[in-house]
Design an enzyme around this catalytic site. Structure first.
Site, PDB file in Angstrom:
ATOM      1  N   LYS A 288       0.556  -1.279  -0.019  1.00 47.36           N
ATOM      2  CA  LYS A 288      -0.256   0.153   0.060  1.00 47.36           C
ATOM      3  C   LYS A 288       0.910   1.203   0.232  1.00 47.36           C
ATOM      4  CE  LYS A 288      -4.119  -1.927   2.774  1.00 47.36           C
ATOM      5  NZ  LYS A 288      -5.057  -1.689   1.761  1.00 47.36           N
ATOM      6  N   ARG A 368     -10.484 -11.545   2.091  1.00 44.25           N
ATOM      7  CA  ARG A 368     -11.098 -12.450   1.309  1.00 44.25           C
ATOM      8  C   ARG A 368     -10.483 -13.690   1.413  1.00 44.25           C
ATOM      9  NH1 ARG A 368     -11.446  -9.181  -4.026  1.00 44.25           N
ATOM     10  NH2 ARG A 368     -11.212  -7.658  -2.456  1.00 44.25           N
TER      11      ARG A 368
HETATM   12  N1  BES Z   1      -8.145  -3.514   4.530  1.00 42.11           N
HETATM   13  C1  BES Z   1      -8.145  -3.226   3.056  1.00 42.11           C
HETATM   14  C2  BES Z   1      -9.404  -2.441   3.202  1.00 42.11           C
HETATM   15  C3  BES Z   1      -9.684  -1.267   3.738  1.00 42.11           C
HETATM   16  C4  BES Z   1      -9.464   0.122   3.055  1.00 42.11           C
HETATM   17  C5  BES Z   1      -9.878  -1.098   5.078  1.00 42.11           C
HETATM   18  C6  BES Z   1      -9.485   1.220   3.792  1.00 42.11           C
HETATM   19  C7  BES Z   1     -10.186  -0.070   5.727  1.00 42.11           C
HETATM   20  C8  BES Z   1     -10.147   1.143   5.150  1.00 42.11           C
HETATM   21  C9  BES Z   1      -8.329  -4.530   2.123  1.00 42.11           C
HETATM   22  O1  BES Z   1      -7.491  -5.730   2.931  1.00 42.11           O
HETATM   23  C10 BES Z   1      -7.784  -4.216   1.012  1.00 42.11           C
HETATM   24  O2  BES Z   1      -6.560  -3.550   1.004  1.00 42.11           O
HETATM   25  N2  BES Z   1      -8.587  -4.029  -0.302  1.00 42.11           N
HETATM   26  C11 BES Z   1      -8.209  -3.780  -1.443  1.00 42.11           C
HETATM   27  C12 BES Z   1      -8.755  -4.532  -2.374  1.00 42.11           C
HETATM   28  C13 BES Z   1      -7.953  -4.416  -3.801  1.00 42.11           C
HETATM   29  C14 BES Z   1      -6.636  -4.629  -3.701  1.00 42.11           C
HETATM   30  C15 BES Z   1      -8.874  -5.473  -4.679  1.00 42.11           C
HETATM   31  C16 BES Z   1      -8.905  -2.475  -1.561  1.00 42.11           C
HETATM   32  O3  BES Z   1      -9.851  -2.012  -1.322  1.00 42.11           O
HETATM   33  O4  BES Z   1      -8.245  -1.385  -2.309  1.00 42.11           O
HETATM   34 MN    MN Z   2      -5.501  -5.413   1.906  1.00 36.23          MN
END
Ligand code: BES
Ligand code: MN
Ligand code: ZN
Length: 512
Positions: A288, A368
């Site tokens: 990230k 997931r």
């Molecule tokens: N933990 C994150 C989602 C999240 C984002 C929670 C902001 C709280 C605040 C999750 O694991 C994630 O990174 N999701 C990605 C999925 C994508 C890579 C398909 C996302 O939402 O960007």
């Molecule tokens: Mn994630």
């Protein structure tokens, strides 16, 4: 916080701070309306003490608006606080929950450790809004929620917690019913705060192992059966999806299982509560950006909600069996981390039902993966109905903002049951669609499915991924990514971990 219920006339209650509620009854004026604040009491002393200030128009009884009077004439209380509920027509049970939180948060920074809150003094006034039992429960929930501050790690922390909260109810109310409602409110408020305290812990203080210890400790205190497993058990169960996330971290994963079995119940539904417990989400190899990555300590909020809901289940003792499965891991980039393109095999449901193969497109779609095996495990343990909670996608906030969480269901009856509790719990969930066309988007050329579904509808394709593992077991999925952390202080709740979903999950369980 100690709590007490009083059936005495509020004017006679000797307290540091007596809170009364007011509504804006609005009167017609010319083409528009004019605020007409009225204190919701029939007590002549309180009416007299507030008459002058209400007539000035400086207090409009807006929702969570406050006004403080010192040494109110004719009252035993040292201070009188008026909290607005907003326009009469819009007042609901949530207005009462929030007003109680507002009163507590008003008292805290002023060093007031003890307060009383009077519900509208006649059941006639109250019945127009909500029955007195519901109001009692909501007020106590709100008081506990308001009392929470995420300040455990501040050296300049002054513990300003409220020591004693007295709820004043109409003298005519039924004592037994009120006491039961109050006890529920306390359990719910404390359980929600337990979730918030877990979510507030940073990644270095709350590793998967420590989350497991905290869950076990709670389970022991309230009398739940519990097991906490790690790597070996993941391997034994062939939890290839869960392990694929855990493998990149030096911290071992924790598979947390909590069980509630009411005495004498050997048949009927078994509810499976499955929670995402990523104690820190760096994104893994698909790392990230640095901005706001610190917030990813709250990526275990779904797991915390399930652990906290189990606490409330154990204390409220519904007549239904419940199992919680929380999959805790850290999502890290490292030499042992999984890579985009890797293919993983999820846990098999049964010897003749081999695990699905998953093509990893993005290692940041890790929630997931752990939930896939969590859902399968809950089903293997006998769950007949599933509910999961997860901070799953940023896309859910794009869709619904930060005030409403997403809900998904593969079964109309399951959703109807869940939706029915929202009126009492005051939590906002909005149903999002599922569908075969969305499921198409996560088909893989290399394996059975892939772990991302492209740019659009990200919360939905994530839910469809989970659907592959819930199959046709009635299932509800709660995406709380946008709502697990409150970004701005509100009068009735501190900014920080919200504890969302605890109240609704508990109420959903009690519906069986
Ligand atoms: N933990 C994150 C989602 C999240 C984002 C929670 C902001 C709280 C605040 C999750 O694991 C994630 O990174 N999701 C990605 C999925 C994508 C890579 C398909 C996302 O939402 O960007
Ligand atoms: Mn994630
Ligand atoms: Zn995550």
């Amino acid at each position: 916080m100690r709590t007490e219920i009083s059936f005495a006339p509020p004017a006679g209650i000797a307290t540091e701070l007596l809170t009364v509620l007011a509504a804006d009854a609005q009167t017609e004026k010319g083409n528009g309306t004019k605020p007409a604040p009225a204190v919701l009491t029939t007590d002549p002393a309180i009416q007299a003490a507030t008459a002058a200030v209400l007539s000035t128009g400086e207090f409009k009884a807006g929702a969570n608006e406050t006004l403080l009077l010192h040494t109110p004439a004719g009252l035993a209380a040292k201070r009188l606080l008026i909290v607005g509920l907003g326009k009469t027509a819009k007042i609901t049970i949530h207005s009462i929950r929030n007003a109680a939180g507002t009163a507590v948060r008003f008292a805290k920074p002023r060093g007031i450790r003890e307060l009383a809150l009077a519900l509208p003094s006649s059941e006639r006034l109250l019945d127009a809004i909500v029955p007195v039992e519901g109001a009692t429960r909501a007020a106590l929930e709100g008081a506990f929620i308001g009392d929470f501050d995420p300040d455990t790690y501040r050296s300049d922390r002054k513990d300003q917690s409220i020591q004693s909260f007295t709820l004043v109810v109409p003298a005519s109310a039924d004592r037994t019913a009120i006491e039961a409602a109050a006890a529920e409110g306390v359990i719910l408020g404390e359980s929600q705060n337990f979730a918030r305290s877990l979510v507030n812990e940073p990644g270095n203080k709350l590793t998967p192992t420590i989350l497991g210890q905290r869950a076990a400790q709670m389970a022991q205190q309230v009398g739940l059966d519990w097991e906490v497993h790690s790597t070996e058990k993941l391997k034994e169960l062939k939890m290839g999806a869960f392990w694929s996330v855990a493998q990149g971290s030096a911290e071992p994963p924790a598979l947390i299982v909590l069980r509630y079995t009411p005495e004498g119940v050997t048949e009927g539904p078994i509810l499976g509560l499955v929670g995402k417990g990523i104690t820190f989400d760096t994104g893994g190899i698909s790392i990230k950006p640095a901005d706001n990555m610190d917030k990813m300590k709250y990526d275990m909020a779904g797991g915390a909600a399930m652990i906290a809901a189990m606490r409330a289940v154990a204390l409220l003792k519904p007549k239904v069996r419940v199992i919680a499965v929380v999959c805790a891991a850290e999502n890290m980039p490292s030499g042992t981390a999984q890579k985009p393109g890797d293919v993983q095999t999820a846990m098999p449901l049964a010897p003749d039902k081999p695990g699905k193969t998953i093509e990893i497109i993005n290692t940041d779609a890790e929630g997931r993966l752990v939930l896939a095996d969590g859902l399968t495990y809950a089903r293997q343990l006998g769950a007949t109905h599933l509910i999961d909670a997860a901070t799953l996608t940023g896309a859910i906030s794009t869709a619904l903002g930060k005030l409403t969480a997403g809900g998904f269901a593969n079964d109309e009856a399951a959703w109807a049951k869940f939706e029915a509790v929202l009126r009492t719990t005051g939590e906002k969930f909005w149903r999002m669609p599922l569908g075969d066309e969305y499921a198409e988007l996560i088909k893989s050329d290399i394996g059975d499915i892939k772990n991302t579904g492209g740019r659009y509808g990200g919360a939905i394709t994530a839910a469809e991924f989970l659907h592959v593992f819930a199959e046709d077991t009635p299932w509800i999925h709660l995406d709380i990514a946008g709502t697990a952390w409150v970004e701005e202080t509100r009068p009735f709740v501190a900014k920080g971990p919200s504890g969302i979903a605890v109240r609704s999950i508990l109420e959903w369980v009690r519906g069986f």
